[in-house]
Write a protein that holds these residues in place. Sequence first.
Motif, PDB file in Angstrom:
ATOM      1  N   UNK A 122       0.862  -1.162  -0.121  1.00  0.00           N
ATOM      2  CA  UNK A 122      -0.090  -0.122   0.070  1.00  0.00           C
ATOM      3  C   UNK A 122       0.832   1.170  -0.082  1.00  0.00           C
ATOM      4  N   UNK A 123       1.972   1.237   0.699  1.00  0.00           N
ATOM      5  CA  UNK A 123       2.959   2.457   0.605  1.00  0.00           C
ATOM      6  C   UNK A 123       3.479   2.604  -0.976  1.00  0.00           C
ATOM      7  N   UNK A 124       3.273   1.640  -1.629  1.00  0.00           N
ATOM      8  CA  UNK A 124       3.853   1.913  -3.013  1.00  0.00           C
ATOM      9  C   UNK A 124       2.728   2.363  -3.822  1.00  0.00           C
ATOM     10  N   UNK A 125       1.489   2.046  -3.541  1.00  0.00           N
ATOM     11  CA  UNK A 125       0.386   2.256  -4.585  1.00  0.00           C
ATOM     12  C   UNK A 125      -0.282   3.502  -4.193  1.00  0.00           C
ATOM     13  N   UNK A 126      -0.769   3.890  -2.755  1.00  0.00           N
ATOM     14  CA  UNK A 126      -1.694   4.841  -2.385  1.00  0.00           C
ATOM     15  C   UNK A 126      -0.925   6.151  -2.977  1.00  0.00           C
ATOM     16  N   UNK A 127       0.446   6.474  -2.747  1.00  0.00           N
ATOM     17  CA  UNK A 127       0.839   7.503  -3.171  1.00  0.00           C
ATOM     18  C   UNK A 127       0.467   8.078  -4.791  1.00  0.00           C
ATOM     19  N   UNK A 128       0.280   6.846  -5.693  1.00  0.00           N
ATOM     20  CA  UNK A 128       0.071   7.360  -6.789  1.00  0.00           C
ATOM     21  C   UNK A 128      -1.540   7.669  -7.168  1.00  0.00           C
ATOM     22  N   UNK A 129      -2.162   7.350  -6.235  1.00  0.00           N
ATOM     23  CA  UNK A 129      -3.610   7.732  -6.359  1.00  0.00           C
ATOM     24  C   UNK A 129      -4.191   9.273  -6.163  1.00  0.00           C
ATOM     25  N   UNK A 130      -4.970   9.836  -6.853  1.00  0.00           N
ATOM     26  CA  UNK A 130      -5.519  11.346  -6.620  1.00  0.00           C
ATOM     27  C   UNK A 130      -6.193  11.241  -5.102  1.00  0.00           C
ATOM     28  N   UNK A 131      -5.594  12.136  -4.495  1.00  0.00           N
ATOM     29  CA  UNK A 131      -6.091  12.088  -3.282  1.00  0.00           C
ATOM     30  C   UNK A 131      -7.251  13.480  -3.034  1.00  0.00           C
ATOM     31  N   UNK A 132      -7.173  14.178  -3.935  1.00  0.00           N
ATOM     32  CA  UNK A 132      -8.106  15.378  -3.822  1.00  0.00           C
ATOM     33  C   UNK A 132      -9.759  15.117  -4.033  1.00  0.00           C
ATOM     34  N   UNK A 133     -10.341  15.071  -2.723  1.00  0.00           N
ATOM     35  CA  UNK A 133     -11.685  14.391  -2.982  1.00  0.00           C
ATOM     36  C   UNK A 133     -11.850  12.880  -3.139  1.00  0.00           C
ATOM     37  N   UNK A 134     -10.902  12.346  -3.032  1.00  0.00           N
ATOM     38  CA  UNK A 134     -11.029  10.699  -2.953  1.00  0.00           C
ATOM     39  C   UNK A 134     -10.517  10.072  -1.582  1.00  0.00           C
ATOM     40  N   UNK A 135     -11.313   9.138  -1.398  1.00  0.00           N
ATOM     41  CA  UNK A 135     -10.871   8.217  -0.085  1.00  0.00           C
ATOM     42  C   UNK A 135     -10.566   6.873  -0.617  1.00  0.00           C
ATOM     43  N   UNK A 136      -9.290   6.371   0.332  1.00  0.00           N
ATOM     44  CA  UNK A 136      -8.599   5.485  -0.068  1.00  0.00           C
ATOM     45  C   UNK A 136      -8.975   4.338   1.172  1.00  0.00           C
ATOM     46  N   UNK A 137      -9.188   3.106   1.154  1.00  0.00           N
ATOM     47  CA  UNK A 137      -9.754   2.051   1.948  1.00  0.00           C
ATOM     48  C   UNK A 137      -8.750   0.927   1.721  1.00  0.00           C
ATOM     49  N   UNK A 138      -7.888   0.529   2.680  1.00  0.00           N
ATOM     50  CA  UNK A 138      -7.161  -0.677   2.341  1.00  0.00           C
ATOM     51  C   UNK A 138      -7.688  -1.788   3.134  1.00  0.00           C
ATOM     52  N   UNK A 139      -7.494  -3.284   2.457  1.00  0.00           N
ATOM     53  CA  UNK A 139      -8.003  -4.331   3.313  1.00  0.00           C
ATOM     54  C   UNK A 139      -6.905  -5.567   2.653  1.00  0.00           C
ATOM     55  N   UNK A 140      -6.929  -6.506   3.586  1.00  0.00           N
ATOM     56  CA  UNK A 140      -5.974  -7.619   3.337  1.00  0.00           C
ATOM     57  C   UNK A 140      -6.993  -8.860   3.173  1.00  0.00           C
ATOM     58  N   UNK A 141      -7.110  -9.472   1.947  1.00  0.00           N
ATOM     59  CA  UNK A 141      -7.952 -10.304   1.739  1.00  0.00           C
ATOM     60  C   UNK A 141      -7.665 -11.734   2.639  1.00  0.00           C
ATOM     61  N   UNK A 142      -8.649 -12.336   3.120  1.00  0.00           N
ATOM     62  CA  UNK A 142      -8.590 -13.416   4.080  1.00  0.00           C
ATOM     63  C   UNK A 142      -9.543 -14.480   3.780  1.00  0.00           C
ATOM     64  N   UNK A 143      -9.538 -14.903   2.452  1.00  0.00           N
ATOM     65  CA  UNK A 143     -10.451 -15.991   1.966  1.00  0.00           C
ATOM     66  C   UNK A 143     -10.630 -15.749   0.599  1.00  0.00           C
ATOM     67  N   UNK A 144     -11.883 -16.503   0.189  1.00  0.00           N
ATOM     68  CA  UNK A 144     -12.211 -16.378  -1.208  1.00  0.00           C
ATOM     69  C   UNK A 144     -12.783 -14.913  -1.799  1.00  0.00           C
ATOM     70  N   UNK A 145     -12.041 -14.561  -2.704  1.00  0.00           N
ATOM     71  CA  UNK A 145     -12.501 -13.267  -3.281  1.00  0.00           C
ATOM     72  C   UNK A 145     -13.823 -12.955  -3.739  1.00  0.00           C
ATOM     73  N   UNK A 146     -14.290 -14.025  -4.264  1.00  0.00           N
ATOM     74  CA  UNK A 146     -15.668 -13.871  -4.534  1.00  0.00           C
ATOM     75  C   UNK A 146     -16.679 -13.380  -3.601  1.00  0.00           C
ATOM     76  N   UNK A 147     -16.509 -14.070  -2.256  1.00  0.00           N
ATOM     77  CA  UNK A 147     -16.900 -13.795  -1.196  1.00  0.00           C
ATOM     78  C   UNK A 147     -16.851 -12.233  -0.651  1.00  0.00           C
ATOM     79  N   UNK A 148     -15.647 -11.874  -0.713  1.00  0.00           N
ATOM     80  CA  UNK A 148     -15.107 -10.720  -0.398  1.00  0.00           C
ATOM     81  C   UNK A 148     -15.702  -9.534  -1.257  1.00  0.00           C
ATOM     82  N   UNK A 149     -15.688  -9.845  -2.465  1.00  0.00           N
ATOM     83  CA  UNK A 149     -16.403  -8.788  -3.496  1.00  0.00           C
ATOM     84  C   UNK A 149     -17.794  -8.590  -3.253  1.00  0.00           C
TER      85      UNK A 149
END
Length: 150
Positions: free
Chosen positions: A66-93
């Motif tokens: 996340x330290x490598x990816x979040x700085x490239x996102x435009x932060x003016x007016x946007x929100x960033x939420x970070x998660x770590x997947x702990x199971x099947x991605x279909x259920x998380x989606x």
Amino acid sequence: MDRVIVYVDDAAYAQQILAPLLAREAAADTRWVLVACAPRMTHRISKWVSHSARENWRAKWADKLFAQIVPMLPLSGSRVTTLVAKGPLTELTDQLQAEEAVAAQVLDARRPKMDVLQEPAVAKPRWSSLPGTLGSLLTGCGALWMLAIE
């Protein structure tokens, strides 16, 4: 406000995939949900490493990602939420989609695995439905030919 759910496991590859999406003008007014998909550990690792140590390693790995990816996102007016997947991605989606009434765009920015054999686009024709039938037939004919010569 748009929502984008992004599954990532490699920062460099994710930046290539996200670049066209970030070029849009609406990218500044987007709610980003970054989901880190940590590398799989073998089932035998539980012999040597405790569950809490594995979870700590996943958390540290995700923080570096996340330290490598979040700085490239435009932060003016946007929100960033970070998660770590702990199971099947279909259920998380499904769970993330159910959080809000507006459906989110789902983007899989995980690096493709090269060690997994992918199915060919066109199926190869086979001589027979039984494997080894032609070889067995030729071997049998050869054996009969040898018996006939003797």
